[in-house]
Design a protein around this motif. Structure first.
Motif, PDB file in Angstrom:
ATOM      1  N   ALA A 101      13.159   4.156   0.027  1.00  0.00           N
ATOM      2  CA  ALA A 101      12.639   2.815   0.900  1.00  0.00           C
ATOM      3  C   ALA A 101      11.398   2.238   0.896  1.00  0.00           C
ATOM      4  O   ALA A 101      11.769   1.034   1.471  1.00  0.00           O
ATOM      5  CB  ALA A 101      13.545   3.917   2.258  1.00  0.00           C
ATOM      6  N   ARG A 102      10.366   3.462   0.619  1.00  0.00           N
ATOM      7  CA  ARG A 102       8.832   2.413   1.502  1.00  0.00           C
ATOM      8  C   ARG A 102       8.990   1.821   0.559  1.00  0.00           C
ATOM      9  O   ARG A 102       8.250   0.258   0.905  1.00  0.00           O
ATOM     10  CB  ARG A 102       8.239   3.220   1.319  1.00  0.00           C
ATOM     11  N   THR A 103       9.412   1.525  -1.433  1.00  0.00           N
ATOM     12  CA  THR A 103       8.831   1.077  -1.689  1.00  0.00           C
ATOM     13  C   THR A 103      10.175  -0.020  -2.094  1.00  0.00           C
ATOM     14  O   THR A 103       9.439  -1.759  -1.982  1.00  0.00           O
ATOM     15  CB  THR A 103       9.382   0.906  -3.774  1.00  0.00           C
ATOM     16  N   LEU A 104      11.313  -0.475  -1.860  1.00  0.00           N
ATOM     17  CA  LEU A 104      12.525  -0.882  -2.065  1.00  0.00           C
ATOM     18  C   LEU A 104      12.184  -2.148  -0.456  1.00  0.00           C
ATOM     19  O   LEU A 104      12.090  -3.287   0.109  1.00  0.00           O
ATOM     20  CB  LEU A 104      14.091  -0.867  -1.717  1.00  0.00           C
ATOM     21  N   ALA A 105      11.398  -1.591   0.681  1.00  0.00           N
ATOM     22  CA  ALA A 105      11.359  -1.903   1.535  1.00  0.00           C
ATOM     23  C   ALA A 105      10.253  -3.525   1.446  1.00  0.00           C
ATOM     24  O   ALA A 105       9.606  -4.343   2.283  1.00  0.00           O
ATOM     25  CB  ALA A 105      10.831  -1.665   3.204  1.00  0.00           C
ATOM     26  N   GLN A 106       8.889  -2.648   0.899  1.00  0.00           N
ATOM     27  CA  GLN A 106       8.211  -3.707   0.498  1.00  0.00           C
ATOM     28  C   GLN A 106       8.740  -4.951  -0.837  1.00  0.00           C
ATOM     29  O   GLN A 106       7.778  -6.171  -0.671  1.00  0.00           O
ATOM     30  CB  GLN A 106       7.315  -3.176  -0.322  1.00  0.00           C
ATOM     31  N   ASP A 107       9.594  -4.246  -1.562  1.00  0.00           N
ATOM     32  CA  ASP A 107      10.217  -5.397  -2.150  1.00  0.00           C
ATOM     33  C   ASP A 107      10.938  -6.561  -1.102  1.00  0.00           C
ATOM     34  O   ASP A 107      10.335  -8.139  -1.686  1.00  0.00           O
ATOM     35  CB  ASP A 107      11.054  -4.688  -2.759  1.00  0.00           C
ATOM     36  N   LEU A 108      11.930  -5.715  -0.445  1.00  0.00           N
ATOM     37  CA  LEU A 108      12.064  -6.821   0.413  1.00  0.00           C
ATOM     38  C   LEU A 108      11.271  -8.078   0.964  1.00  0.00           C
ATOM     39  O   LEU A 108      11.800  -9.454   1.401  1.00  0.00           O
ATOM     40  CB  LEU A 108      12.706  -6.110   1.457  1.00  0.00           C
ATOM     41  N   GLY A 109      10.371  -7.427   1.987  1.00  0.00           N
ATOM     42  CA  GLY A 109       8.909  -8.048   2.677  1.00  0.00           C
ATOM     43  C   GLY A 109       8.649  -9.223   1.646  1.00  0.00           C
ATOM     44  O   GLY A 109       8.951 -10.428   2.169  1.00  0.00           O
ATOM     45  N   GLN A 110       8.472  -8.934   0.150  1.00  0.00           N
ATOM     46  CA  GLN A 110       7.504 -10.013  -0.243  1.00  0.00           C
ATOM     47  C   GLN A 110       8.714 -11.220  -1.043  1.00  0.00           C
ATOM     48  O   GLN A 110       8.044 -11.807  -1.349  1.00  0.00           O
ATOM     49  CB  GLN A 110       7.403  -9.479  -1.880  1.00  0.00           C
ATOM     50  N   GLY A 162      12.578  10.495   8.274  1.00  0.00           N
ATOM     51  CA  GLY A 162      13.336  10.036   7.110  1.00  0.00           C
ATOM     52  C   GLY A 162      13.545   8.776   6.668  1.00  0.00           C
ATOM     53  O   GLY A 162      12.165   7.820   6.230  1.00  0.00           O
ATOM     54  N   ILE A 163      14.081   8.093   5.858  1.00  0.00           N
ATOM     55  CA  ILE A 163      14.178   6.953   5.973  1.00  0.00           C
ATOM     56  C   ILE A 163      14.001   5.814   6.686  1.00  0.00           C
ATOM     57  O   ILE A 163      12.846   4.722   6.098  1.00  0.00           O
ATOM     58  CB  ILE A 163      15.805   6.403   5.173  1.00  0.00           C
ATOM     59  N   ASP A 164      14.427   5.770   7.665  1.00  0.00           N
ATOM     60  CA  ASP A 164      13.743   5.092   8.623  1.00  0.00           C
ATOM     61  C   ASP A 164      12.183   4.374   8.742  1.00  0.00           C
ATOM     62  O   ASP A 164      11.587   3.820   9.210  1.00  0.00           O
ATOM     63  CB  ASP A 164      14.488   5.053  10.086  1.00  0.00           C
ATOM     64  N   THR A 165      11.555   6.000   9.353  1.00  0.00           N
ATOM     65  CA  THR A 165      10.084   5.999   9.124  1.00  0.00           C
ATOM     66  C   THR A 165       9.602   4.925   7.612  1.00  0.00           C
ATOM     67  O   THR A 165       8.821   4.236   7.550  1.00  0.00           O
ATOM     68  CB  THR A 165       9.532   6.632   8.405  1.00  0.00           C
ATOM     69  N   GLU A 166       9.790   5.428   6.763  1.00  0.00           N
ATOM     70  CA  GLU A 166       9.464   4.340   5.100  1.00  0.00           C
ATOM     71  C   GLU A 166       9.964   3.646   5.147  1.00  0.00           C
ATOM     72  O   GLU A 166       8.962   2.345   4.536  1.00  0.00           O
ATOM     73  CB  GLU A 166       9.576   5.641   4.145  1.00  0.00           C
ATOM     74  N   ALA A 167      11.582   2.519   5.587  1.00  0.00           N
ATOM     75  CA  ALA A 167      11.261   1.719   5.946  1.00  0.00           C
ATOM     76  C   ALA A 167      10.780   0.694   6.096  1.00  0.00           C
ATOM     77  O   ALA A 167      10.126  -0.765   6.264  1.00  0.00           O
ATOM     78  CB  ALA A 167      12.811   1.547   6.409  1.00  0.00           C
ATOM     79  N   HIS A 168      10.373   1.439   8.062  1.00  0.00           N
ATOM     80  CA  HIS A 168       9.233   0.587   8.752  1.00  0.00           C
ATOM     81  C   HIS A 168       7.702   0.304   7.976  1.00  0.00           C
ATOM     82  O   HIS A 168       6.818  -0.749   8.370  1.00  0.00           O
ATOM     83  CB  HIS A 168       9.172   1.371   9.972  1.00  0.00           C
ATOM     84  N   ARG A 169       7.407   1.250   7.211  1.00  0.00           N
ATOM     85  CA  ARG A 169       5.964   1.431   6.664  1.00  0.00           C
ATOM     86  C   ARG A 169       6.173   0.823   5.436  1.00  0.00           C
ATOM     87  O   ARG A 169       4.598  -0.187   5.318  1.00  0.00           O
ATOM     88  CB  ARG A 169       5.287   2.896   6.145  1.00  0.00           C
ATOM     89  N   GLY A 170       6.944   0.251   4.830  1.00  0.00           N
ATOM     90  CA  GLY A 170       6.603   0.042   3.829  1.00  0.00           C
ATOM     91  C   GLY A 170       6.946  -1.857   4.049  1.00  0.00           C
ATOM     92  O   GLY A 170       6.702  -2.765   3.110  1.00  0.00           O
ATOM     93  N   SER A 171       7.374  -2.545   5.755  1.00  0.00           N
ATOM     94  CA  SER A 171       7.690  -3.240   5.526  1.00  0.00           C
ATOM     95  C   SER A 171       6.839  -3.705   6.659  1.00  0.00           C
ATOM     96  O   SER A 171       7.031  -5.378   7.031  1.00  0.00           O
ATOM     97  CB  SER A 171       9.039  -3.813   6.174  1.00  0.00           C
ATOM     98  N   ILE A 172       5.818  -3.227   6.825  1.00  0.00           N
ATOM     99  CA  ILE A 172       4.987  -3.673   8.840  1.00  0.00           C
ATOM    100  C   ILE A 172       4.633  -4.517   8.282  1.00  0.00           C
ATOM    101  O   ILE A 172       3.878  -5.369   8.889  1.00  0.00           O
ATOM    102  CB  ILE A 172       4.101  -2.101   9.384  1.00  0.00           C
ATOM    103  N   ALA A 173       4.089  -5.162   6.573  1.00  0.00           N
ATOM    104  CA  ALA A 173       2.504  -5.593   7.036  1.00  0.00           C
ATOM    105  C   ALA A 173       3.491  -7.630   6.494  1.00  0.00           C
ATOM    106  O   ALA A 173       3.357  -8.648   6.903  1.00  0.00           O
ATOM    107  CB  ALA A 173       2.195  -5.537   5.043  1.00  0.00           C
ATOM    108  N   SER A 174       4.946  -7.279   6.026  1.00  0.00           N
ATOM    109  CA  SER A 174       5.452  -8.012   5.592  1.00  0.00           C
ATOM    110  C   SER A 174       6.995  -8.709   6.819  1.00  0.00           C
ATOM    111  O   SER A 174       7.300  -9.794   7.168  1.00  0.00           O
ATOM    112  CB  SER A 174       6.403  -8.516   4.419  1.00  0.00           C
TER     113      SER A 174
END
Length: 360
Positions: free
Chosen positions: A125-134, A146-158
């Protein structure tokens, strides 16, 4: 919209027994929130009960508390109210926000999943969120474990949007205090509840409709059957949005919900490219915004007693579609909607998902 009208609209939605549907109906019929507030006691009396409106002083105190927290209101009808959310059944008439409101106008993807997610799913989830942000997407989720937390962590920069089921000043779960603060500072934090409201169980399904409503599509990463994540996916599907799921092991109960969604027609996704391809077919011309006309017919100015009796006679404790009540009664949609509104204001009607109603 004048400041007086903004205040009255907030007072209207904070009044007892006023929900998103009745809010739209009242504005469609009376034109202004002030006129609607004045009409509520008489409408409730016709429905066989009594009703009051929110005290002006209580609304003033809420506004002061919201501003003191560095948050602001976004009302349905404002130019920057999210157009996609405006199309959801029961879209919230008033949002409270902290952070960058422009994020809601960018292409958004919702990511949801299990609170007790596996380590592998959290990493994905964290990796997918980063990918979507890019790839230019804003990730929307619910700041749960869980998943929500990692989704935010992965996309907070984007770019990330966190939708919570409590007041803007409440942190839930407590361990996400720092993350929620970071979302409010660097992303966007959204709620429909006034400051001080605690995260009650009934608030979470309502929170999920905002998550689904803000996004072009919803990705479920890991979810058990009958989970809240599947509620979000169902709401997205009902709104005509793309539903996507990440497949998982058939022997892991936490993956059964995703595998079930795929069997039922959800798009199987494995990376950000899959997600962006799936939502790429959404036609923005389908989106309308800013209409306070009730979906169907506006309520009527008057109803004959025999028509009121006919509509009430068709209602019972089991939820039934409003369209079915209209068909069986033989009355116009405007008359039926008026009777339902009167009953709701009197405390005699409950509204359910999917445009269904039941006697209280």
């Amino acid at each position: 919209m004048s400041e007086r009208e903004r205040f009255d609209r907030l007072r209207l939605i904070r009044s007892p027994r006023i929900g998103p549907v009745s809010y739209r109906q009242l504005l469609a019929r009376f034109g202004t929130a002030g006129e609607a507030l004045r009409a509520i006691p008489d409408l409730a009396q016709r429905g066989g009960g009594r009703a009051s409106v929110a005290e002006a002083g209580a609304v003033e105190r809420e506004i002061a508390a919201t501003r003191a927290l560095g948050a602001r209101y976004l009302l349905m009808g404002d130019a920057d109210y999210p157009a996609l959310l405006d199309q959801m059944e029961g879209a919230p008439p008033a949002l409270i926000m902290r952070g960058d409101g422009a994020l809601a106008a960018r292409p958004c993807v919702a990511m949801v999943g299990a609170r007790n997610a596996s380590a592998a799913a959290c990493r994905f989830a964290r990796t997918l969120a980063q990918d979507l942000g890019q790839r230019g997407a804003v990730v929307v989720s619910g700041l749960a474990r869980g998943i929500d937390t990692e989704a935010h962590r992965g996309s907070i920069a984007s770019g990330t949007i966190g939708v919570i089921a409590c007041g803007i000043d409440i942190v839930f779960p407590p361990e996400n205090r720092d993350l929620q603060g970071q979302v409010a500072e660097d992303g966007l934090l959204v709620t429909e509840h006034p400051p001080g409201v605690q995260p009650l169980a009934r608030h979470f399904p309502a929170r999920n409709r905002i998550i689904a409503g803000l996004a072009l599509g919803t990705v479920v990463v890991e979810a058990a059957p009958k989970s809240g994540s599947l509620i979000t996916a169902r709401l997205a599907a009902e709104a005509g949005r793309e539903v996507m799921a990440v497949p998982g092991s058939p022997i892991d109960p936490r993956a059964q919900g995703c595998n079930q969604l795929i069997r039922e027609g959800a798009t199987l996704v494995q990376n950000g490219a899959d997600v962006m391809e799936a939502i790429g077919g959404f036609d923005p011309r389908m989106v309308r915004q800013g209409s306070f006309e009730f979906l169907g017919e506006p309520v009527s100015s008057d109803v004959a007693d025999q028509d009121r009796v006919a509509v009430i006679g068709l209602l019972g404790p089991a939820a039934v579609a409003v369209d079915e009540v209209i068909r069986l009664s033989g009355l116009s949609p405007a008359v039926v909607q008026t009777v339902l509104l009167e009953l709701e204001l009197a405390g005699g009607l409950e509204r359910h998902a999917g445009g269904r109603v039941a006697r209280s």
